[in-house]
Design an enzyme around this catalytic site. Structure first.
Site, PDB file in Angstrom:
ATOM      1  N   ASP A  91       0.938  -1.250   0.027  1.00  0.00           N
ATOM      2  CA  ASP A  91      -0.098  -0.135  -0.030  1.00  0.00           C
ATOM      3  C   ASP A  91       0.520   1.449   0.621  1.00  0.00           C
ATOM      4  O   ASP A  91       2.210   1.727   0.745  1.00  0.00           O
ATOM      5  CB  ASP A  91      -1.094  -0.177   1.178  1.00  0.00           C
ATOM      6  CG  ASP A  91      -1.833   0.937   1.474  1.00  0.00           C
ATOM      7  OD1 ASP A  91      -2.942   1.019   0.673  1.00  0.00           O
ATOM      8  OD2 ASP A  91      -1.646   2.355   2.381  1.00  0.00           O
ATOM      9  N   GLU A 103       1.648  -0.660  -4.888  1.00  0.00           N
ATOM     10  CA  GLU A 103       0.631   0.527  -5.202  1.00  0.00           C
ATOM     11  C   GLU A 103       0.504   1.698  -5.266  1.00  0.00           C
ATOM     12  O   GLU A 103       1.206   2.218  -4.237  1.00  0.00           O
ATOM     13  CB  GLU A 103      -0.526   0.236  -4.354  1.00  0.00           C
ATOM     14  CG  GLU A 103      -1.650   1.757  -4.328  1.00  0.00           C
ATOM     15  CD  GLU A 103      -2.971   2.451  -3.035  1.00  0.00           C
ATOM     16  OE1 GLU A 103      -3.797   2.664  -3.575  1.00  0.00           O
ATOM     17  OE2 GLU A 103      -1.560   2.514  -2.056  1.00  0.00           O
TER      18      GLU A 103
END
Ligand SMILES: *[C@@H]1O[C@H](CO)[C@@H](O)[C@H](O)[C@H]1NC(C)=O
Ligand SMILES: *[C@@H]1O[C@H](CO)[C@@H](O)[C@H](O)[C@H]1NC(C)=O
Ligand SMILES: CC(=O)N[C@H]1CO[C@H](CO)[C@@H](O)[C@@H]1O
Ligand SMILES: [Ca+2]
Ligand SMILES: [Ca+2]
Length: 581
Positions: free
Chosen positions: A227, A301
């Site tokens: 993330d 990401e």
């Protein structure tokens, strides 16, 4: 005339070294699979408290198998106070109690294993939670954990009031700094207040994160989606006399001063140390793979320029992430795009990625309006054709296989900090990510079969009575059936190894071809409600007839229908997979 133009092109394409390499390369499990993203809170609720959980997921893994996916990626399942719904982790080594126990997770892994599904977890390395033991210890003055975070002195303004150290803003609005009396310092949080950034200039933090990676890999997970990785490092303040410098204005006038987008994030994003950190994590993955031969994967990401995104692949001998997520189908195209826009959005990643790396295709996730809402429900099959048949790895956000649309979530029901922090009961929905997180539609029963609770954590989206898995399974033709057929087609060598070419045939119709050892397919997506007769002989080696292999739900065509390649009729929003023999 066409022959003269196309002939040299053909020679260049078919004589390149790249092609040979692709044909001869044995593919790893992840290179041919579909990754199915599950948002655990919204997939299936086993104990009917209105919140999805691990046992719910385990009970529905057959669905994932049936649609043809080979791996699941779970959004965070770790212990969390849920200020950012799991992206604020209090204990990286434990399962969140609303989701179940470690035994439940082990049972999930076992079931996945039986079904030959790989499990990928979400790693959230940039920050922990303000309710973690680490942060609590830091506040008590425990030096080891104090140094896990990023602290800075405040500044006193002309009225004698304490102000944050500089102008850095949180991605969710307002200052990125929060004062803590206990230590008389501000801590950095690039996301919500409950997400204190970890200090990656501290080797203890680097070691801790590597241990977290090892812990879950040793449990049997096949890799991580990482993330917000480009936020890991802040600029080295020693380069600025020991004070973090202000960030410059972005020049955007459509947003206010508290907004993240008002500034240009040159000191808090995309710092080059980040890439080296990712390469080191890949080494940890390799270390575990060396024990059992199973390649472990990393997906990153990063919403950044394409030049920065592809850096995560690695450099020369330094291996990085196998899948730096390609968000161009989210950020660069939608229902207003022309066929040329679509072509450009697709070519972008293919153009910048290193030749020996795989592309990947992502049309939606838990942070963006759903694919069916952004492109319009009529294009669901067309976009799934693109995602599943382009060269590379396909990623599906749960619900895309049935064409789920964004749910309507009232201001009262809104829980996403990104929506709530706007304090704006009128425009909150533009920032809220709740609409794409509403519960999954299993059937036409109570709460769409997600839960029998009186109230679910987010309301179920309207229209689930007709848009759900059960209905689409029973239907002759449905998004689900098209999706399954695409997943089957994808297993064919032509979609694994085949070359790729594409054209915007006119302003509305995007077409691409895949070919390999005499097999030749065309995928046609009409992005508008206009009818056309297409001449597909613009593509090399396409003449004679083409045969319909698969058509979108609203298409009047049947499998096996034949058309002359120079005159293929298409109706509005039609998606077609054609074969040329
Ligand atoms: C953590 O931050 C949230 C705001 O996001 C706040 O409401 C909560 O009280 C904080 N908890 C602790 C223990 O500091
Ligand atoms: C990052 O980039 C700067 C400037 O280009 C360079 O001086 C520095 O050595 C780089 N750092 C690393 C870790 O590569
Ligand atoms: C786009 C985005 O911000 N995605 C994720 C990044 O990380 C934050 C904080 O962990 C999450 O809230 C988002 O889902
Ligand atoms: Ca539950
Ligand atoms: Ca950071």
């Amino acid at each position: 005339m066409r022959a003269i133009i196309i002939l040299p092109l053909f020679i260049i394409l078919s004589s390149g070294k790249v092609i040979k390499q692709n044909q001869e390369k044995e593919l790893e499990w992840w290179e041919t699979t579909i990754f199915y993203q599950i948002y655990p809170r919204s997939f299936a609720d086993s104990d009917n408290d209105g919140i999805g959980d691990l046992n719910g997921i385990t009970s529905k893994l057959e669905h994932v198998k049936e649609i043809g996916a080979g791996a699941i990626w779970l959004s965070p399942i770790f212990q969390s106070p849920m200020y950012d719904f799991g992206y604020d982790i209090a204990d990286f080594y434990a399962i969140h109690d609303e989701y179940g126990t470690m035994e439940d997770f082990e049972a999930l892994l076992e079931k996945a294993n039986e079904l030959d599904l790989k499990v990928i977890l979400d790693l959230v390395p940039n920050h922990s939670s303000n309710e973690s033991v680490w942060f609590q210890e830091a506040l008590k003055g425990n030096e080891k954990y104090y140094n896990y975070f990023v602290w800075e002195d405040g500044v006193i303004d002309e009225n004698g009031n304490m102000q944050p150290p500089n102008n850095w803003k949180s991605q969710f609005r307002g200052s990125a700094w929060e004062y803590r009396e206990e230590v008389e310092k501000y801590y950095l949080h690039q996301f919500v207040i409950g997400q204190p950034d970890l200090n990656y200039r501290n080797p203890d933090v680097v070691d801790e994160m590597k241990n977290i990676i090892r812990f879950w890999l040793n449990k049997g997970v096949a890799g991580f989606r990482v993330d917000a990785v480009n936020h890991l490092f802040e600029v080295d303040k020693d380069r600025f006399d020991g004070k973090y410098p202000d960030e410059p204005l972005s020049g955007r006038l459509d947003v206010d001063q508290d907004s993240y987008d008002y500034y240009s994030h040159i000191y808090t994003k995309d710092q080059n140390e980040t890439y080296y950190m990712v390469y080191e994590w890949r080494d940890v993955l390799q270390e575990i793979s060396a024990q059992d031969g199973l390649e472990r994967v990393m997906m990153t990401e990063v919403y950044a320029t394409i030049q920065n995104v592809v850096k995560y692949f690695g450099e020369g001998e330094r291996k990085g992430a196998q899948m730096p997520f390609n968000f161009n189908l989210i950020t660069d195209a939608d229902s207003s795009s022309s066929a040329a826009d679509m072509k450009r959005a697709i070519d972008k990643f293919l153009t910048y990625k290193p030749v020996d790396k795989m592309a990947n295709w992502v049309a939606g996730n838990h942070d963006n309006s759903r694919m069916a809402s952004r492109y319009g429900p009529s294009l669901v099959d067309g976009i799934n054709m693109i995602v599943l048949l382009l060269p590379g790895v396909a990623v599906t956000y749960m619900g895309e296989e049935i064409g789920m649309v964004d749910g309507e979530v009232s201001w009262e029901d809104t829980v996403d900090p990104s929506g709530c922090n706007t304090n704006d009961p009128i425009n909150y929905y533009k920032s809220s990510r709740d609409p794409e997180r509403t519960p999954f539609h299993w059937n036409a029963g109570k709460n769409a079969g997600f839960s029998t609770a009186e109230k679910t954590w987010l309301p179920v989206a309207q229209g689930y009575e007709t848009l759900n898995v059960e209905v689409q399974k029973a239907a002759e033709k449905s998004h689900l059936k098209v999706y399954q057929a695409l997943a089957d087609l994808r297993r064919d060598d032509v979609f694994r190894f085949g070359r790729y070419d594409s054209l915007a045939l006119n302003k509305d119709v995007f077409v691409f071809t895949r070919w390999y050892q005499g097999e030749h397919y065309l995928v046609v997506v009409n992005m508008r409600d206009n009818e056309y007769t297409l001449d597909l002989t613009y593509f090399e080696n396409i003449d004679g007839d083409v045969t319909v292999i698969l058509s979108s739900t609203q298409s009047p065509k049947e499998e096996g229908d034949r058309y002359p390649a120079f005159a293929v009729p298409v109706v509005g929003f039609e998606g077609l997979v054609l074969r040329h023999f």
